[in-house]
Scaffold this motif. Structure first.
Motif, PDB file in Angstrom:
ATOM      1  N   GLN A 317       0.836  -1.191   0.000  1.00 48.09           N
ATOM      2  CA  GLN A 317       0.000   0.000   0.000  1.00 48.09           C
ATOM      3  C   GLN A 317       0.875   1.248   0.000  1.00 48.09           C
ATOM      4  OE1 GLN A 317      -3.451  -0.090   2.803  1.00 48.09           O
ATOM      5  NE2 GLN A 317      -2.680  -2.113   3.368  1.00 48.09           N
ATOM      6  N   ILE A 318       0.336   2.321  -0.567  1.00 42.19           N
ATOM      7  CA  ILE A 318       1.001   3.622  -0.555  1.00 42.19           C
ATOM      8  C   ILE A 318       0.310   4.500   0.482  1.00 42.19           C
ATOM      9  CG2 ILE A 318       1.490   5.724  -1.863  1.00 42.19           C
ATOM     10  CD1 ILE A 318       3.155   3.522  -2.921  1.00 42.19           C
ATOM     11  N   PHE A 319       1.129   5.122   1.346  1.00 41.18           N
ATOM     12  CA  PHE A 319       0.593   6.015   2.376  1.00 41.18           C
ATOM     13  C   PHE A 319       1.209   7.407   2.213  1.00 41.18           C
ATOM     14  CE2 PHE A 319       0.483   1.720   4.075  1.00 41.18           C
ATOM     15  CZ  PHE A 319      -0.788   1.633   4.616  1.00 41.18           C
ATOM     16  N   ASP A 320       0.436   8.440   2.514  1.00 41.40           N
ATOM     17  CA  ASP A 320       0.974   9.795   2.454  1.00 41.40           C
ATOM     18  C   ASP A 320       1.701  10.137   3.756  1.00 41.40           C
ATOM     19  OD1 ASP A 320      -0.976  10.446   4.351  1.00 41.40           O
ATOM     20  OD2 ASP A 320      -2.315  11.399   2.898  1.00 41.40           O
ATOM     21  N   GLU A 321       2.094  11.400   3.910  1.00 42.58           N
ATOM     22  CA  GLU A 321       2.857  11.816   5.087  1.00 42.58           C
ATOM     23  C   GLU A 321       2.087  11.631   6.394  1.00 42.58           C
ATOM     24  OE1 GLU A 321       5.253  15.581   4.604  1.00 42.58           O
ATOM     25  OE2 GLU A 321       4.011  15.721   2.809  1.00 42.58           O
ATOM     26  N   ASP A 322       0.776  11.666   6.305  1.00 40.33           N
ATOM     27  CA  ASP A 322      -0.067  11.501   7.501  1.00 40.33           C
ATOM     28  C   ASP A 322      -0.506  10.060   7.701  1.00 40.33           C
ATOM     29  OD1 ASP A 322       0.011  14.285   8.031  1.00 40.33           O
ATOM     30  OD2 ASP A 322      -1.521  14.599   6.487  1.00 40.33           O
ATOM     31  N   PHE A 323       0.091   9.158   6.915  1.00 44.82           N
ATOM     32  CA  PHE A 323      -0.190   7.712   6.983  1.00 44.82           C
ATOM     33  C   PHE A 323      -1.618   7.362   6.556  1.00 44.82           C
ATOM     34  CE2 PHE A 323       3.001   8.650  10.332  1.00 44.82           C
ATOM     35  CZ  PHE A 323       4.098   8.089   9.695  1.00 44.82           C
TER      36      PHE A 323
END
Length: 436
Positions: A317-323
């Motif tokens: 999965q890809i997560f952004d800076e805020d998970f």
């Protein structure tokens, strides 16, 4: 010189269109190039629309277009090819041959599809990875002339630029241009008969060009800055790679030491760094500090903060800076950790153009009571134009190429053909219902 790569263009400029075979001896003669008088570029702006996925709306943008005279464009391309060969030699010595993927003449057969697959497959092969994507603000507009000249000397392995190279360099940096709008206004006054104007093979002969240039000092403008080159000239592309030679070397060495991957496509860069442990505890700030330090060593290099993205890949999965769950957008493709698609912006653009063509077809059908322009519609926007005799395809064939390329030893679930599988139904529905 491979003359077959120098096509005669049809556009109107300050000189007549001419075959490369008629000027090849001049262009390859350094003494002639040194003394050659370059014409100003012609400049105009184009408006285009970008699709904002988050806001689900189109945003209008403008782009500056500069195009050189016919003979000047041959010179820029010829010297661009020569510099590209020198660049290829030096990046091999520096062990960064694979870093820059745009504007290379030794990566034939590869496109953005292959470069995107390489990066996405690398991410997919990791257990956990930090991903950093960014691009440079107005990259070509900001290139520092003094620094670029020094980098060209490094690539050429010369203490100073040879006279012919300097002449080309001077005209791509301290370039001049004329506004297309002003040229058209002068011609409109001179040629009341529109048919005569249409038959012009060049905007002005030499006498009229001198008159145009001297009649108003604003008719020819000059780049008086110590930075900036016109994007689109045959030399501009390789200049971008030469300019970032030291930047690429430093970033690549750092990333390689972490068993990561660094790639740059013109002004778009991506860094992938594997790591162990929990993603919530991973501190990537040291990587960002290093990139910032290297960036400061290159004059006038500005990273667009609004386009800078940081992601974590973990557990497919890809997560952004805020998970939060996120999506990586790279070279025209989106990747969520499992699925790969053509970006929505490209799909939107394809249908926008197709529907605009349909409206023209329906209007012509009403006006002439026959199905006019449908052949062109089918060729450019449906599977019927997927393979053409001239060797080019359309967006549908692009989706098929992407699908085929990503499906080789696939580690991802690829959905490019799925995205366009309803194109025929959507297009024929609008054709048969002009109210749409």
């Amino acid at each position: 010189m491979d003359a077959s790569r120098f096509r005669t263009k049809r556009y109107t400029h300050f000189d007549n269109k001419i075959s490369i075979n008629r000027v090849i001896n001049d262009i390859t003669n350094p003494c002639w190039v040194t003394k050659h008088g370059f014409y100003p570029f012609i400049h105009f702006k184009i408006e285009f629309f970008k699709y904002n996925k988050e806001k689900k709306e189109r945003k209008s943008k403008t782009r500056d277009i500069y195009y050189a005279s016919h003979i000047d464009s041959y010179i820029y391309k010829y010297y661009g090819d020569k510099l590209n060969e020198k660049y290829n030699d030096i990046v091999k010595k520096l062990a960064i041959n694979e870093v820059a993927t745009a504007y290379r003449n030794n990566l034939s057969g590869k496109s953005n599809i292959h470069f995107a697959k390489e990066v996405i497959d690398f991410i997919k092969s990791q257990k956990n990875a930090f991903i950093y994507v960014a691009d440079f603000t107005k990259f070509f507009d900001e290139l520092d002339h003094k620094y670029l000249k020094n980098q060209m000397q490094v690539v050429l392995e010369e203490d100073k630029l040879p006279d012919d190279y300097y002449s080309v360099f001077k005209n791509i940096t301290k370039f001049s241009w004329a506004e297309k709008e002003k040229i058209e206004a002068v011609l409109k006054k001179k040629y009341r008969n529109k048919d005569k104007k249409k038959k012009l093979t060049r905007y002005f002969d030499e006498k009229d060009f001198r008159k145009f240039r001297s009649s108003d000092k604003e008719n020819i403008k000059f780049n008086k800055n110590e930075y900036g080159i016109p994007q689109g000239a045959g030399l501009s592309s390789v200049c971008s790679n030469i300019y970032l030679l030291d930047f690429d070397k430093s970033i690549n060495e750092y990333v390689k030491a972490t068993n990561g991957l660094y790639r740059r496509y013109c002004d778009d860069l991506i860094i992938v760094i594997p790591f162990d442990g929990e993603m919530e505890k991973y501190d990537y700030n040291m990587h960002m500090e290093f990139v910032e330090d290297i960036k400061k060593q290159t004059p006038r290099l500005i990273i667009q903060q609004e386009k800078t993205k940081k992601f974590i890949y973990s557990d497919n999965q890809i997560f952004d800076e805020d998970f939060n769950r996120g999506t990586l957008d790279y070279l025209g493709f989106t990747f969520d950790g499992h699925n790969v698609k053509i970006r929505e912006k490209s799909i939107f653009k394809f249908y926008s153009r197709a529907y605009r063509k349909i409206r023209l077809c329906n209007w012509k059908a009403d006006e002439h009571e026959r199905k006019k322009h449908r052949k062109s519609l089918y060729k450019n926007y449906t599977h019927l134009g997927k393979t053409r005799k001239e060797g080019y395809g359309n967006f549908i064939s692009y989706a098929s190429r992407a699908q085929k390329t990503f499906d080789v030893d696939a580690a991802t679930h690829n959905l490019m053909e799925t995205q366009v599988e309803n194109h025929w139904r959507n297009i024929t529905k609008r054709l048969n219902d002009p109210s749409k």
